[in-house]
Scaffold this motif. Structure first.
Motif, PDB file in Angstrom:
ATOM      1  N   ALA A 145      22.858   6.616  36.240  1.00  0.00           N
ATOM      2  CA  ALA A 145      23.662   5.417  36.641  1.00  0.00           C
ATOM      3  C   ALA A 145      23.531   4.074  36.054  1.00  0.00           C
ATOM      4  O   ALA A 145      24.306   3.284  35.583  1.00  0.00           O
ATOM      5  N   ASP A 146      22.089   3.837  35.604  1.00  0.00           N
ATOM      6  CA  ASP A 146      21.727   2.600  34.988  1.00  0.00           C
ATOM      7  C   ASP A 146      22.186   2.573  33.403  1.00  0.00           C
ATOM      8  O   ASP A 146      22.465   1.688  32.957  1.00  0.00           O
ATOM      9  N   VAL A 147      22.302   3.899  32.765  1.00  0.00           N
ATOM     10  CA  VAL A 147      22.520   3.995  31.457  1.00  0.00           C
ATOM     11  C   VAL A 147      23.950   4.074  31.193  1.00  0.00           C
ATOM     12  O   VAL A 147      24.369   3.359  30.161  1.00  0.00           O
ATOM     13  N   LEU A 148      24.702   4.948  31.638  1.00  0.00           N
ATOM     14  CA  LEU A 148      26.143   5.156  31.392  1.00  0.00           C
ATOM     15  C   LEU A 148      26.943   3.581  31.224  1.00  0.00           C
ATOM     16  O   LEU A 148      27.574   3.434  30.223  1.00  0.00           O
ATOM     17  N   PHE A 245      28.965 -14.049  29.013  1.00  0.00           N
ATOM     18  CA  PHE A 245      27.872 -14.219  29.944  1.00  0.00           C
ATOM     19  C   PHE A 245      28.194 -13.826  31.309  1.00  0.00           C
ATOM     20  O   PHE A 245      27.365 -12.763  31.768  1.00  0.00           O
ATOM     21  N   LEU A 246      29.474 -13.805  31.727  1.00  0.00           N
ATOM     22  CA  LEU A 246      29.843 -13.237  33.134  1.00  0.00           C
ATOM     23  C   LEU A 246      29.977 -11.639  32.918  1.00  0.00           C
ATOM     24  O   LEU A 246      29.470 -11.001  33.812  1.00  0.00           O
ATOM     25  N   PHE A 247      30.256 -11.077  31.758  1.00  0.00           N
ATOM     26  CA  PHE A 247      30.575  -9.922  31.517  1.00  0.00           C
ATOM     27  C   PHE A 247      29.208  -9.024  31.648  1.00  0.00           C
ATOM     28  O   PHE A 247      29.273  -7.941  32.282  1.00  0.00           O
ATOM     29  N   LEU A 248      28.346  -9.681  30.991  1.00  0.00           N
ATOM     30  CA  LEU A 248      26.895  -9.279  31.123  1.00  0.00           C
ATOM     31  C   LEU A 248      26.537  -8.818  32.619  1.00  0.00           C
ATOM     32  O   LEU A 248      26.111  -7.859  32.978  1.00  0.00           O
ATOM     33  N   ILE A 249      26.794  -9.975  33.504  1.00  0.00           N
ATOM     34  CA  ILE A 249      26.454  -9.719  34.734  1.00  0.00           C
ATOM     35  C   ILE A 249      27.453  -8.753  35.603  1.00  0.00           C
ATOM     36  O   ILE A 249      26.876  -8.133  36.394  1.00  0.00           O
ATOM     37  N   ALA A 250      28.640  -8.888  35.328  1.00  0.00           N
ATOM     38  CA  ALA A 250      29.714  -8.297  36.136  1.00  0.00           C
ATOM     39  C   ALA A 250      29.870  -6.763  35.657  1.00  0.00           C
ATOM     40  O   ALA A 250      30.038  -5.935  36.695  1.00  0.00           O
ATOM     41  N   GLY A 251      29.760  -6.693  34.325  1.00  0.00           N
ATOM     42  CA  GLY A 251      30.109  -5.223  33.833  1.00  0.00           C
ATOM     43  C   GLY A 251      29.073  -4.361  33.828  1.00  0.00           C
ATOM     44  O   GLY A 251      29.294  -2.998  33.724  1.00  0.00           O
ATOM     45  N   LEU A 252      27.709  -4.619  33.822  1.00  0.00           N
ATOM     46  CA  LEU A 252      26.758  -3.811  33.427  1.00  0.00           C
ATOM     47  C   LEU A 252      26.069  -3.113  34.788  1.00  0.00           C
ATOM     48  O   LEU A 252      26.107  -1.817  34.927  1.00  0.00           O
ATOM     49  N   ASP A 253      25.994  -4.063  36.013  1.00  0.00           N
ATOM     50  CA  ASP A 253      25.279  -3.536  37.478  1.00  0.00           C
ATOM     51  C   ASP A 253      26.480  -2.853  37.919  1.00  0.00           C
ATOM     52  O   ASP A 253      26.056  -2.041  38.924  1.00  0.00           O
ATOM     53  N   THR A 254      27.683  -3.552  38.138  1.00  0.00           N
ATOM     54  CA  THR A 254      28.443  -3.191  39.231  1.00  0.00           C
ATOM     55  C   THR A 254      28.889  -1.528  39.228  1.00  0.00           C
ATOM     56  O   THR A 254      28.630  -0.973  40.388  1.00  0.00           O
ATOM     57  N   VAL A 255      29.093  -1.031  38.206  1.00  0.00           N
ATOM     58  CA  VAL A 255      29.516   0.344  38.093  1.00  0.00           C
ATOM     59  C   VAL A 255      28.226   1.323  38.432  1.00  0.00           C
ATOM     60  O   VAL A 255      28.360   2.329  39.078  1.00  0.00           O
ATOM     61  N   SER A 256      27.064   0.853  37.783  1.00  0.00           N
ATOM     62  CA  SER A 256      25.728   1.413  37.938  1.00  0.00           C
ATOM     63  C   SER A 256      25.615   1.506  39.423  1.00  0.00           C
ATOM     64  O   SER A 256      25.322   2.707  40.095  1.00  0.00           O
ATOM     65  N   ASP A 257      25.820   0.522  40.174  1.00  0.00           N
ATOM     66  CA  ASP A 257      25.515   0.393  41.600  1.00  0.00           C
ATOM     67  C   ASP A 257      26.471   1.145  42.362  1.00  0.00           C
ATOM     68  O   ASP A 257      25.994   1.970  43.353  1.00  0.00           O
ATOM     69  N   THR A 258      27.736   1.364  41.825  1.00  0.00           N
ATOM     70  CA  THR A 258      28.701   2.058  42.637  1.00  0.00           C
ATOM     71  C   THR A 258      28.462   3.505  42.660  1.00  0.00           C
ATOM     72  O   THR A 258      28.486   4.136  43.489  1.00  0.00           O
ATOM     73  N   LEU A 259      27.984   3.907  41.402  1.00  0.00           N
ATOM     74  CA  LEU A 259      27.633   5.227  41.178  1.00  0.00           C
ATOM     75  C   LEU A 259      26.484   5.789  42.043  1.00  0.00           C
ATOM     76  O   LEU A 259      26.639   6.732  42.590  1.00  0.00           O
ATOM     77  N   THR A 260      25.547   4.810  42.256  1.00  0.00           N
ATOM     78  CA  THR A 260      24.465   5.371  43.147  1.00  0.00           C
ATOM     79  C   THR A 260      24.859   5.417  44.576  1.00  0.00           C
ATOM     80  O   THR A 260      24.406   6.507  45.163  1.00  0.00           O
ATOM     81  N   CYS A 261      25.719   4.433  44.914  1.00  0.00           N
ATOM     82  CA  CYS A 261      26.213   4.788  46.420  1.00  0.00           C
ATOM     83  C   CYS A 261      27.094   5.823  46.756  1.00  0.00           C
ATOM     84  O   CYS A 261      26.865   6.437  47.628  1.00  0.00           O
ATOM     85  N   MET A 262      28.076   6.041  45.584  1.00  0.00           N
ATOM     86  CA  MET A 262      28.777   7.132  45.790  1.00  0.00           C
ATOM     87  C   MET A 262      27.873   8.733  45.755  1.00  0.00           C
ATOM     88  O   MET A 262      28.285   9.357  46.525  1.00  0.00           O
ATOM     89  N   TYR A 263      27.083   8.784  44.702  1.00  0.00           N
ATOM     90  CA  TYR A 263      26.345   9.949  44.936  1.00  0.00           C
ATOM     91  C   TYR A 263      25.468  10.008  45.915  1.00  0.00           C
ATOM     92  O   TYR A 263      25.034  11.216  46.529  1.00  0.00           O
ATOM     93  N   ALA A 264      24.820   9.101  46.556  1.00  0.00           N
ATOM     94  CA  ALA A 264      24.139   9.051  47.897  1.00  0.00           C
ATOM     95  C   ALA A 264      25.049   9.563  48.834  1.00  0.00           C
ATOM     96  O   ALA A 264      24.862  10.454  49.511  1.00  0.00           O
ATOM     97  N   PHE A 265      26.091   9.108  48.898  1.00  0.00           N
ATOM     98  CA  PHE A 265      27.294   9.672  49.838  1.00  0.00           C
ATOM     99  C   PHE A 265      27.578  10.974  49.847  1.00  0.00           C
ATOM    100  O   PHE A 265      27.464  11.765  50.907  1.00  0.00           O
ATOM    101  N   LEU A 266      27.594  11.453  48.392  1.00  0.00           N
ATOM    102  CA  LEU A 266      28.241  12.960  48.509  1.00  0.00           C
ATOM    103  C   LEU A 266      26.991  13.852  48.543  1.00  0.00           C
ATOM    104  O   LEU A 266      27.231  14.886  49.170  1.00  0.00           O
ATOM    105  N   ALA A 267      25.767  13.238  48.184  1.00  0.00           N
ATOM    106  CA  ALA A 267      24.634  14.243  48.379  1.00  0.00           C
ATOM    107  C   ALA A 267      24.512  14.394  49.711  1.00  0.00           C
ATOM    108  O   ALA A 267      23.872  15.349  50.455  1.00  0.00           O
ATOM    109  N   ARG A 268      24.959  13.420  50.783  1.00  0.00           N
ATOM    110  CA  ARG A 268      24.546  13.410  52.092  1.00  0.00           C
ATOM    111  C   ARG A 268      25.664  14.258  53.156  1.00  0.00           C
ATOM    112  O   ARG A 268      25.635  14.181  54.172  1.00  0.00           O
TER     113      ARG A 268
END
Ligand code: HEM
Length: 411
Positions: A145-148, A245-268
């Motif tokens: 999630a962090d890398v892609l 500057f905004l892109f670095l904040i808005a574009g890197l973390d949001t998708v990574s975070d969403t992926l972890t939430c989605m995979y946690a949901f699906l795993a459970r």
């Protein structure tokens, strides 16, 4: 003291009796693991919370839509204190100037342009999966999630993947300053020092890049920013810096975070996971439904009231007060979804506001959606069965954007 406690203490210095309830509500709100029942009770009990004078948090759909659709009453021109020395563009700019920026930026992030990235996203997802598929498990947060999304960001800006660690380090300096200096978790001075020290480095790095692309344009977004024109006007050097500057904040973390939430949901929730495996055509709906349910960005960036106003839920807001909107709560409001608390991949009408709404609606949503859909498609094709690694079932959702730290998956 955790970061959540520190935030809370800063927000509510001395809790009296009425304030104590607000303190309890705030403590509960900063626990991001399963916010849905709290959203329901906050919406049912009036739809707003005033944790301290001059700050109002909104939870019901109608009031949230009212705030986000009326930028003349609720200005976004606020210093977010994220190590930036000028307003972030376009997030901290109000209409009508804001519309000029969006007219210029929207075509560069259009659905058609972002669809062209899909084969590249699939290739990157598969290359990452190759690195751990034979191990029978991975730390999904760190290894995938962090890398892609970050390598995709590097590609957008025309930078080689070898610079990934440098970018992640800069991102962390703004979004997770405690990773640079653990004192930053509870000492505001240390936090500010890390933020602004990182901010300086970000400005320097992007200045170098902009100058480079001015000399030698490519097909990356920075070259496109330099060439873009609306009504004969071009972006200035500082404006491009403030967008990046905004892109670095808005574009890197949001998708990574969403992926972890989605995979946690699906795993459970193996029944939901199986729906994706057995019927990949449900993927688009599944992604929208998990975006609605997981809502990784918990609150809008603060809006400042330009005059006294009473919101549809009755919340009085005085001029100069801050207003925050809980996207995830609007996403489970029964006026919008009669069965709001059911996660249904066959939901066809889904007006979630996980990407915000109104003029500041997410610029990167078309890219984000493609990253999520392609990742889920490729992953489930290759790893259809997975679960939470035994011994790691208790998931940690740290403060900040909603995300799962060290999500350990096995297959
Ligand atoms: C799943 C991933 C994402 C989510 C949940 C998300 C969410 C949001 C939300 C809620 C806003 C509105 C903020 C507000 O009004 O206070 C926003 C704005 C924005 N997002 Fe995203 N975002 C995501 C991915 C991205 C990506 C990948 C990019 C970069 C390419 C991006 C760039 C932006 C920008 C530039 C804005 C400011 C728009 C404006 O003020 O006009 N976002 N995002």
């Amino acid at each position: 003291m955790t970061e959540a406690d520190a935030t809370l203490n800063a927000a509510i210095p001395e809790a009296g009796l009425g304030e104590r309830q607000a303190t309890e509500d705030m403590t509960a709100l900063l626990d991001f693991s399963s916010p849905h029942s709290r959203f329901r009770s906050l919406t049912e009990s009036g739809g707003y919370l005033v944790p301290m004078e001059g700050m109002a948090m909104q939870f019901d759909r109608e009031s949230i839509e009212f705030v986000l659709h009326n930028p003349e009453l609720f200005s976004s021109r606020i210093d977010l204190g994220l190590g930036n020395v000028r307003p972030l563009i376009p997030l901290n700019v109000d209409p009508p100037q804001h519309s000029n920026f969006r007219r210029l930026l929207d075509p560069l992030f259009s659905p058609k342009k972002m669809t062209a990235y899909e084969p590249d996203i699939a290739r990157r997802a598969n290359t990452l999966i190759d690195t751990f598929i034979d191990n029978g498990g991975c730390n999904f947060s760190d290894d995938f999630a962090d890398v892609l999304p970050s390598t995709i960001f590097l590609d957008l800006t025309g930078l080689p993947e070898e610079r990934l660690d440098e970018f992640l380090h800069l991102r962390d300096g703004i979004l997770h300053p405690e990773k640079h200096d653990e004192l930053a978790a509870f000492d505001p001075e240390v936090r500010t020092r890390v933020l602004f020290g990182t901010g300086e480095k970000i400005y320097a790095l992007f200045t170098e890049l902009i100058n480079e692309r001015r000399r030698q344009p490519g097909d990356d977004v920075i070259s496109q920013f330099l060439a873009a024109e609306v009504d004969g006007a071009r972006l200035t050097h500082d404006e491009i810096l403030d967008i990046l500057f905004l892109f670095l904040i808005a574009g890197l973390d949001t998708v990574s975070d969403t992926l972890t939430c989605m995979y946690a949901f699906l795993a459970r929730n193996p029944d939901h996971r199986k729906q994706i495996v057995n019927d990949p055509d449900c993927l688009d709906n599944a992604v929208e439904e998990m975006l609605r349910w997981e809502a990784p960005v918990p609150f809008s960036s603060p809006r400042s009231a330009t005059q006294d106003v009473t919101l549809p839920n009755g919340c009085p807001v005085t001029a100069g007060s801050m207003v925050l909107c809980a996207y995830g709560s609007a996403n489970v409001d029964p006026t919008e979804y009669p069965d709001a608390h059911e996660v249904r991949f066959d939901r066809t009408r889904n007006r979630h506001i996980t990407f915000g709404m109104g003029p500041h609606r997410c610029l990167g949503s078309h890219l984000a959606r493609r990253e999520l859909r392609v990742t889920l498609r490729e992953w489930h094709r290759r790893i259809p069965e997975y679960w939470l690694t035994p011994g790691h079932e208790d998931l940690v959702y740290p403060p900040g954007l909603r995300h799962v730290k060290d999500l350990m998956l096995s297959w």
